[in-house]
Design an enzyme around this catalytic site. Structure first.
Site, PDB file in Angstrom:
ATOM      1  N   SER A 167       0.840  -1.185   0.000  1.00  0.00           N
ATOM      2  CA  SER A 167       0.000   0.000   0.000  1.00  0.00           C
ATOM      3  C   SER A 167       0.888   1.253   0.000  1.00  0.00           C
ATOM      4  O   SER A 167       1.655   1.465  -0.928  1.00  0.00           O
ATOM      5  CB  SER A 167      -0.945  -0.034   1.203  1.00  0.00           C
ATOM      6  OG  SER A 167      -1.960   0.927   1.072  1.00  0.00           O
TER       7      SER A 167
ATOM      8  N   LYS B 217     -19.691  17.902   3.091  1.00  0.00           N
ATOM      9  CA  LYS B 217     -18.779  18.135   4.216  1.00  0.00           C
ATOM     10  C   LYS B 217     -18.639  16.886   5.076  1.00  0.00           C
ATOM     11  O   LYS B 217     -17.568  16.579   5.583  1.00  0.00           O
ATOM     12  CB  LYS B 217     -19.291  19.300   5.072  1.00  0.00           C
ATOM     13  CG  LYS B 217     -18.410  19.619   6.269  1.00  0.00           C
ATOM     14  CD  LYS B 217     -17.005  20.019   5.824  1.00  0.00           C
ATOM     15  CE  LYS B 217     -16.121  20.357   7.015  1.00  0.00           C
ATOM     16  NZ  LYS B 217     -14.754  20.678   6.596  1.00  0.00           N
TER      17      LYS B 217
END
Length: 354
Positions: free
Chosen positions: A182, A234
């Site tokens: 990763s 948001k």
């Protein structure tokens, strides 16, 4: 019994006093540390030659295999040899005319990554130090990298630090002995060449996010939780509020976008890699990683560095931050706790075996 009671009370008072003193000292030192400016030097750069380290290791083994007389003769011969080498080197420098250009240096850096890539600041400082003296097209940087990945922005910054090396025209080699997955592979792919041990874990080119949701539990107990935002996206997913299908869809779109950026980053630095085949989130062990072009060679970092010592000066560079007293106490406590746990587990295992 009265004596034991008094002694116990006295001992309790002493322990309470010691603990209180340690806490107070820790708070004072911690507060002092926080008052330091960011520009203040809070550590030191450590530089040493690995050639000398491996030479001493080899000579130590050789000496142990000799008799006393052989060791004395060998020590005398070595002293003469070192003296002759120094004299020969001095004579070459004093020769008139062009002096043969010295071979490039190899700088060895280390990065041991956690989920937050906490080691990025020492790495940044070590890289800055190396770039101030390394010669483009001549010197090489080796990064011994170990990381299973973590936060996207943290490992993005760590990879960007390695990009600084390549942008200066300095050859970069990444050595992976255990894992570069990763975010760890995001860093490794920056290198001109990736070397890994036979069973090192590589790849995991994917993005994952997971979080619990307690909305139903709170609702069951008549507890309201409100999320107030300004901006449609948001907050798309919450831990305590009710998650909607629209919010999940937006969250997935963000994950896909991050994955796309990750794939583009790897593709730019390893153009020969079939990114569609390896960017599935899967991992590959060393030899399998070589087959799919995630790495370039099977070899341990020790092999590579010892071989490098025969052709150049190999220098280890690291920045060691000074630990505060609370950090030292915490490290000592965690080490003792870990040792105790392993001791108990070992005893239990031995008992089961018997």
């Amino acid at each position: 019994m009265e004596f034991l009671t008094e002694y116990g009370l006295f001992l309790a008072k002493v322990i309470t006093f010691v603990i209180a003193a340690v806490v107070i000292v820790s708070i004072i030192i911690s507060a002092t540390h926080k008052e330091r400016s960011d520009d203040e030097d809070d550590g030191e750069l450590q530089v040493f030659k690995l050639n000398e380290k491996y030479r001493k290791l080899r000579e130590s083994v050789q000496a142990k295999l000799m008799t006393d007389q052989e060791r004395k003769n060998w020590t005398k011969a070595k002293k003469k040899e070192h003296k002759a080498e120094k004299k020969a080197g001095k004579a070459k420098k004093e020769e008139a005319g062009a002096v043969k250009e010295a071979p490039g240096r190899i700088y060895v850096l280390d990065f041991d990554g956690d989920i937050k890539a906490s080691d990025v600041d020492p790495l940044r400082r070590a890289i800055s130090a190396v770039l101030s003296v390394a010669e483009p097209g001549k010197d090489e940087v080796v990064i011994r990298l170990e990381s299973g990945g973590g936060l996207v922005h943290s490992y993005g910054l760590a990879a960007a630090q390695l990009d600084r090396i390549r942008s200066k025209g300095i050859h970069l080699t990444a050595c992976v002995d255990k894992v570069a997955a990763s975010g760890g592979y995001m860093m490794a792919c920056v290198a001109d060449r990736i070397i890994a041990s036979p069973f090192a874990v590589l790849g995991s080119i994917g993005v994952v996010a997971q979080l619990p949701n307690f909305h139903r539990l709170l609702k069951k107990h008549n507890v309201d939780f409100e999320v107030l935002t300004a901006g449609e996206h948001k907050r798309t997913m919450t831990v305590f509020g009710e998650n909607t299908d629209k919010g999940r869809q937006k969250f997935l779109e963000d994950l896909d976008d991050t994955h796309g950026l990750f794939k583009d980053y790897v593709s730019e630095r390893r153009p020969d890699l079939n990114i569609a085949a390896v960017a599935t989130g899967d991992i590959w062990f060393g030899k399998r990683a070589l087959e799919v072009n995630l790495i370039d060679e099977i070899k341990t970092s020790d092999e590579y560095i010892i071989e490098a010592c025969d052709r150049a000066d190999v220098v280890s560079v690291s920045f060691q931050r000074k630990r505060t007293l609370p950090e030292k106490l915490g490290l000592a406590t965690s080490t003792a706790l870990e040792h105790t746990v392993w001791k108990v587990l070992s005893a239990f295992r031995n008992q089961k075996i018997q």
